[in-house]
Design a protein around this motif. Structure first.
Motif, PDB file in Angstrom:
ATOM      1  N   SER A   1    -101.063  84.243  42.629  1.00 54.78           N
ATOM      2  CA  SER A   1    -102.304  84.557  43.313  1.00 54.78           C
ATOM      3  C   SER A   1    -102.338  85.954  43.880  1.00 54.78           C
ATOM      4  CB  SER A   1    -102.547  83.547  44.440  1.00 54.78           C
ATOM      5  OG  SER A   1    -101.439  83.486  45.290  1.00 54.78           O
ATOM      6  N   GLY A   2    -101.183  86.643  43.938  1.00 52.83           N
ATOM      7  CA  GLY A   2    -101.174  88.012  44.417  1.00 52.83           C
ATOM      8  C   GLY A   2    -101.404  88.110  45.900  1.00 52.83           C
ATOM      9  N   SER A   3    -101.277  89.327  46.439  1.00 52.52           N
ATOM     10  CA  SER A   3    -101.471  89.479  47.883  1.00 52.52           C
ATOM     11  C   SER A   3    -102.075  90.817  48.251  1.00 52.52           C
ATOM     12  CB  SER A   3    -100.136  89.286  48.608  1.00 52.52           C
ATOM     13  OG  SER A   3     -99.193  90.218  48.149  1.00 52.52           O
ATOM     14  N   GLY A   4    -102.820  91.396  47.388  1.00 47.52           N
ATOM     15  CA  GLY A   4    -103.597  92.531  47.841  1.00 47.52           C
ATOM     16  C   GLY A   4    -103.326  93.838  47.145  1.00 47.52           C
ATOM     17  N   GLY A   5    -102.590  93.836  46.043  1.00 47.20           N
ATOM     18  CA  GLY A   5    -102.455  95.080  45.304  1.00 47.20           C
ATOM     19  C   GLY A   5    -101.237  95.883  45.665  1.00 47.20           C
ATOM     20  N   ALA A   6    -101.144  97.108  45.105  1.00 41.99           N
ATOM     21  CA  ALA A   6     -99.953  97.936  45.254  1.00 41.99           C
ATOM     22  C   ALA A   6     -99.889  98.569  46.623  1.00 41.99           C
ATOM     23  CB  ALA A   6     -99.954  99.025  44.183  1.00 41.99           C
ATOM     24  N   ALA A   7     -98.683  99.059  46.962  1.00 42.46           N
ATOM     25  CA  ALA A   7     -98.467  99.708  48.244  1.00 42.46           C
ATOM     26  C   ALA A   7     -98.925 101.154  48.186  1.00 42.46           C
ATOM     27  CB  ALA A   7     -96.988  99.614  48.603  1.00 42.46           C
ATOM     28  N   GLU A   8     -98.574 101.919  49.237  1.00 42.05           N
ATOM     29  CA  GLU A   8     -98.954 103.323  49.292  1.00 42.05           C
ATOM     30  C   GLU A   8     -98.444 104.065  48.051  1.00 42.05           C
ATOM     31  OE1 GLU A   8    -100.730 104.715  51.725  1.00 42.05           O
ATOM     32  OE2 GLU A   8    -100.967 102.818  52.768  1.00 42.05           O
ATOM     33  N   THR A   9     -99.239 104.979  47.549  1.00 44.84           N
ATOM     34  CA  THR A   9     -98.881 105.681  46.323  1.00 44.84           C
ATOM     35  C   THR A   9     -97.797 106.729  46.540  1.00 44.84           C
ATOM     36  OG1 THR A   9    -100.689 107.229  46.715  1.00 44.84           O
ATOM     37  CG2 THR A   9    -101.164 105.298  45.347  1.00 44.84           C
ATOM     38  N   ALA A  10     -97.496 107.044  47.797  1.00 47.88           N
ATOM     39  CA  ALA A  10     -96.519 108.085  48.068  1.00 47.88           C
ATOM     40  C   ALA A  10     -95.112 107.683  47.646  1.00 47.88           C
ATOM     41  CB  ALA A  10     -96.521 108.423  49.559  1.00 47.88           C
ATOM     42  N   GLY A  11     -94.868 106.422  47.443  1.00 49.13           N
ATOM     43  CA  GLY A  11     -93.544 105.975  47.044  1.00 49.13           C
ATOM     44  C   GLY A  11     -93.297 104.559  47.483  1.00 49.13           C
TER      45      GLY A  11
ATOM     46  N   GLY B   1    -107.135  93.938  61.319  1.00 55.01           N
ATOM     47  CA  GLY B   1    -107.742  94.767  60.280  1.00 55.01           C
ATOM     48  C   GLY B   1    -107.159  94.510  58.915  1.00 55.01           C
ATOM     49  N   GLN B   2    -105.827  94.409  58.841  1.00 60.88           N
ATOM     50  CA  GLN B   2    -105.182  94.146  57.554  1.00 60.88           C
ATOM     51  C   GLN B   2    -105.496  92.733  57.057  1.00 60.88           C
ATOM     52  OE1 GLN B   2    -103.718  95.487  60.199  1.00 60.88           O
ATOM     53  NE2 GLN B   2    -103.064  97.517  59.510  1.00 60.88           N
ATOM     54  N   LEU B   3    -105.455  91.749  57.961  1.00 55.91           N
ATOM     55  CA  LEU B   3    -105.744  90.367  57.555  1.00 55.91           C
ATOM     56  C   LEU B   3    -107.182  90.211  57.072  1.00 55.91           C
ATOM     57  CD1 LEU B   3    -104.023  88.127  60.280  1.00 55.91           C
ATOM     58  CD2 LEU B   3    -103.394  88.355  57.862  1.00 55.91           C
ATOM     59  N   ALA B   4    -108.086  90.937  57.708  1.00 52.08           N
ATOM     60  CA  ALA B   4    -109.499  90.812  57.350  1.00 52.08           C
ATOM     61  C   ALA B   4    -109.767  91.222  55.912  1.00 52.08           C
ATOM     62  CB  ALA B   4    -110.353  91.640  58.304  1.00 52.08           C
ATOM     63  N   GLY B   5    -108.849  91.969  55.316  1.00 54.45           N
ATOM     64  CA  GLY B   5    -109.014  92.348  53.921  1.00 54.45           C
ATOM     65  C   GLY B   5    -108.682  91.236  52.951  1.00 54.45           C
ATOM     66  N   TRP B   6    -108.062  90.160  53.445  1.00 57.47           N
ATOM     67  CA  TRP B   6    -107.767  89.007  52.588  1.00 57.47           C
ATOM     68  C   TRP B   6    -109.035  88.171  52.452  1.00 57.47           C
ATOM     69  CZ3 TRP B   6    -105.835  83.681  54.052  1.00 57.47           C
ATOM     70  CH2 TRP B   6    -105.427  82.964  52.917  1.00 57.47           C
ATOM     71  N   LYS B   7    -109.387  87.810  51.252  1.00 55.24           N
ATOM     72  CA  LYS B   7    -110.707  87.210  50.998  1.00 55.24           C
ATOM     73  C   LYS B   7    -110.910  85.858  51.665  1.00 55.24           C
ATOM     74  CE  LYS B   7    -109.171  85.480  46.455  1.00 55.24           C
ATOM     75  NZ  LYS B   7    -109.435  85.535  45.004  1.00 55.24           N
TER      76      LYS B   7
ATOM     77  N   ALA C   1     -96.114  94.805  55.471  1.00 58.62           N
ATOM     78  CA  ALA C   1     -95.681  93.622  56.203  1.00 58.62           C
ATOM     79  C   ALA C   1     -96.762  92.550  56.212  1.00 58.62           C
ATOM     80  CB  ALA C   1     -95.298  94.008  57.635  1.00 58.62           C
ATOM     81  N   VAL C   2     -98.007  92.964  56.393  1.00 54.33           N
ATOM     82  CA  VAL C   2     -99.095  91.985  56.426  1.00 54.33           C
ATOM     83  C   VAL C   2     -99.333  91.400  55.034  1.00 54.33           C
ATOM     84  CG1 VAL C   2    -101.524  91.606  56.968  1.00 54.33           C
ATOM     85  CG2 VAL C   2    -100.137  93.102  58.427  1.00 54.33           C
ATOM     86  N   LYS C   3     -99.198  92.218  54.001  1.00 55.95           N
ATOM     87  CA  LYS C   3     -99.311  91.692  52.639  1.00 55.95           C
ATOM     88  C   LYS C   3     -98.251  90.620  52.398  1.00 55.95           C
ATOM     89  CE  LYS C   3    -101.336  95.816  50.524  1.00 55.95           C
ATOM     90  NZ  LYS C   3    -101.116  96.959  49.615  1.00 55.95           N
ATOM     91  N   TRP C   4     -97.052  90.873  52.910  1.00 56.84           N
ATOM     92  CA  TRP C   4     -95.987  89.871  52.775  1.00 56.84           C
ATOM     93  C   TRP C   4     -96.358  88.577  53.502  1.00 56.84           C
ATOM     94  CZ3 TRP C   4     -91.858  88.152  50.390  1.00 56.84           C
ATOM     95  CH2 TRP C   4     -91.015  87.241  51.037  1.00 56.84           C
ATOM     96  N   LEU C   5     -96.880  88.685  54.707  1.00 55.48           N
ATOM     97  CA  LEU C   5     -97.252  87.497  55.468  1.00 55.48           C
ATOM     98  C   LEU C   5     -98.311  86.673  54.731  1.00 55.48           C
ATOM     99  CD1 LEU C   5     -97.416  88.844  59.142  1.00 55.48           C
ATOM    100  CD2 LEU C   5     -95.615  87.502  58.059  1.00 55.48           C
ATOM    101  N   VAL C   6     -99.289  87.364  54.182  1.00 61.33           N
ATOM    102  CA  VAL C   6    -100.344  86.661  53.447  1.00 61.33           C
ATOM    103  C   VAL C   6     -99.767  85.971  52.220  1.00 61.33           C
ATOM    104  CG1 VAL C   6    -102.454  86.972  52.101  1.00 61.33           C
ATOM    105  CG2 VAL C   6    -102.199  88.127  54.310  1.00 61.33           C
TER     106      VAL C   6
END
Length: 456
Positions: A22-32, A115-121, A330-335
């Motif tokens: 089901s995934g959890s919100g896509g890739a992390a920061e592009t900086a690395g 704010g981060q959680l609110a991005g989860w559908k 961290a929030v992506k992991w929690l979700v």
């Protein structure tokens, strides 16, 4: 929402084994690559749990290729947390008991993640009751639940029958508990009712009785909190224990007990009733070898004027030191690990099927839902073919708890207050002439000092 329902995998802490789909919100920061350290990894002695955790991490990293997860077996320690936080030596995700979030929030030691959680559908579908203990006064959310429970009364159905009691009609009031305990002791020679009293668990269980008798553990006082347990509800609860112990002689001879002590004696067939949750079924069955798990029965918390029960659990939070890309990760992991698996019926069914093949599993044991009742019914339907407990033995718990107010543990210095109340419970159970009023007066003074020292 004052409801309980069947959790897809109650009794299993790691729910994300199959959540990668089901995934959890896509890739992390592009900086690395962002590396996060997370508590919740089982010890090496729990081979099955560790395998699940590693698979959960692999699934997460697959759908979030910019994030690396490092598991930690460290556990919550309130004595060292502040020092570790100040020294930058704390994980990016921490697991804490439900007694702690409000204190952590008020001391600004954890980060708001609304704010981060609110991005989860599915964020808006989360059970508000599950988020309330993790939220500040403005509604900002600081964590995700792992497990939630409501306290009830566990009883041995076989001992009920042996004593001439109806196991399908368990006690609903504390007068009925007292009568049943005496009947079990008189008819079978076993302990009718056993109460925890050490390692802060006596104060914790006295809080349960306080709520059931219509009391409060604390009250807001100016800009902080003050103890409120020194009142009639707690006195009546302690008087009940005093009568059961010294008049009825229904509480056995061993009074200085932890939860494990109580469940061990229960699993061996020596205890008729104790305060606990459906989740203790697995402890009795697996940890302590209950020969016939079908003897396990549980009902909602008996009431004597309170119409309430204590709720608690384990939650995951993010320390205040975590910011930026690490916070997002961290929030992506929690979700991914703790929210998505409880939402998706297909994931729940796959996990339930796998777990049902393990003799040590407990699929179908009730707990509090993370989402609304309608959604939980979808989960229940998805797992019904894999339930391996007798649901009828949990029916009165579900029905009764749905009617009760769920009251959280004390906000201010809960563990310290529990420790103080341990001594009160121990005195009542070991001294026939214990002065309850004097004990509570002293406990109130000591608790007020602890709360003040904690800055609450």
């Amino acid at each position: 929402m004052k409801r309980t329902t069947i959790a897809a995998i109650a009794g299993v802490a790691l729910t994300g084994l199959l959540a990668g789909c089901s995934g959890s919100g896509g890739a992390a920061e592009t900086a690395g690559t962002v590396t996060i350290r997370v508590q919740g990894m089982p010890a090496a002695t729990d081979a099955a749990g560790l395998t699940q955790f590693k698979q959960m991490v692999a699934n997460f990293e697959k759908v979030n290729p910019g994030i690396t997860v490092e598991g930690s077996t460290n556990v919550w320690d309130p004595l060292t947390f502040s020092a570790k936080l100040a020294g930058g030596n704390i994980e990016d995700v921490i697991q804490v008991p439900l007694t702690e979030p409000q204190g952590l929030i008020s001391r600004k030691q954890v980060t708001q993640i609304t704010g981060q959680l609110a991005g989860w559908k599915h964020y808006d579908e989360l059970n508000p009751q599950a988020l309330a203990p993790l939220s500040d006064a403005r509604g900002g959310v600081y964590g995700i639940p792992q497990t939630l429970y409501a306290q009830g009364l566990v009883y041995n159905r076989a001992l009920f029958e042996a004593a001439g009691l109806d196991p399908d009609n368990p006690p609903a009031t504390w007068d009925e508990v007292r009568a049943a305990a005496k009947q079990i002791a008189d008819k079978t020679g076993k302990t009718g009712f056993l109460f925890e009293s050490t390692e802060n668990q006596g104060g914790w269980q006295l809080s349960m009785l306080n709520y059931a008798f219509g009391g409060e553990m604390e009250k807001e006082h100016g800009d902080g909190y003050a103890p409120a347990f020194n009142a009639d509800p707690t006195k009546k609860a302690l008087e009940l224990l005093q009568k059961m112990r010294w008049v009825d002689r229904s509480m056995g001879g061993s009074q200085l007990n932890t939860q494990n002590d109580v469940i061990k004696q229960f699993a061996a067939g020596g205890v008729g009733m104790y305060l606990g949750t459906p989740g203790t079924y697995k402890l009795a069955k697996v940890n302590f070898g209950m020969q016939n798990p079908g003897d396990f029965g549980v009902t909602s918390m008996p009431q004597s004027g309170g119409e309430a029960t204590l709720t608690g659990g384990q939650v995951f939070m993010v320390p205040a030191s975590v910011t930026g890309a690490k916070l997002d990760a961290a929030v992506k992991w929690l979700v991914h690990a703790y929210a998505e698996p409880t939402y998706d019926p297909e994931v729940a069914a796959a996990q339930a099927e796998m777990l049902s093949k393990d003799p040590a599993s407990a699929v179908g044991v009730p707990s509090l839902p993370f989402f609304d009742q309608a959604h939980q019914e979808l989960i229940d339907e998805a797992i019904k073919d894999f339930v391996n407990v007798d649901l009828e033995h949990f029916a009165s718990y579900k029905k009764g708890t749905a009617k009760l107010e769920l009251k959280a543990e004390p906000v201010a210095a809960a563990q310290a207050v529990y420790g103080i109340l341990d001594t009160v419970v121990q005195a009542v159970l070991t001294d026939e002439h214990a002065d309850i009023a004097a004990l509570l007066d002293k406990a109130e003074q000591d608790a007020a000092a602890k709360i003040k020292a904690a800055g609450k």
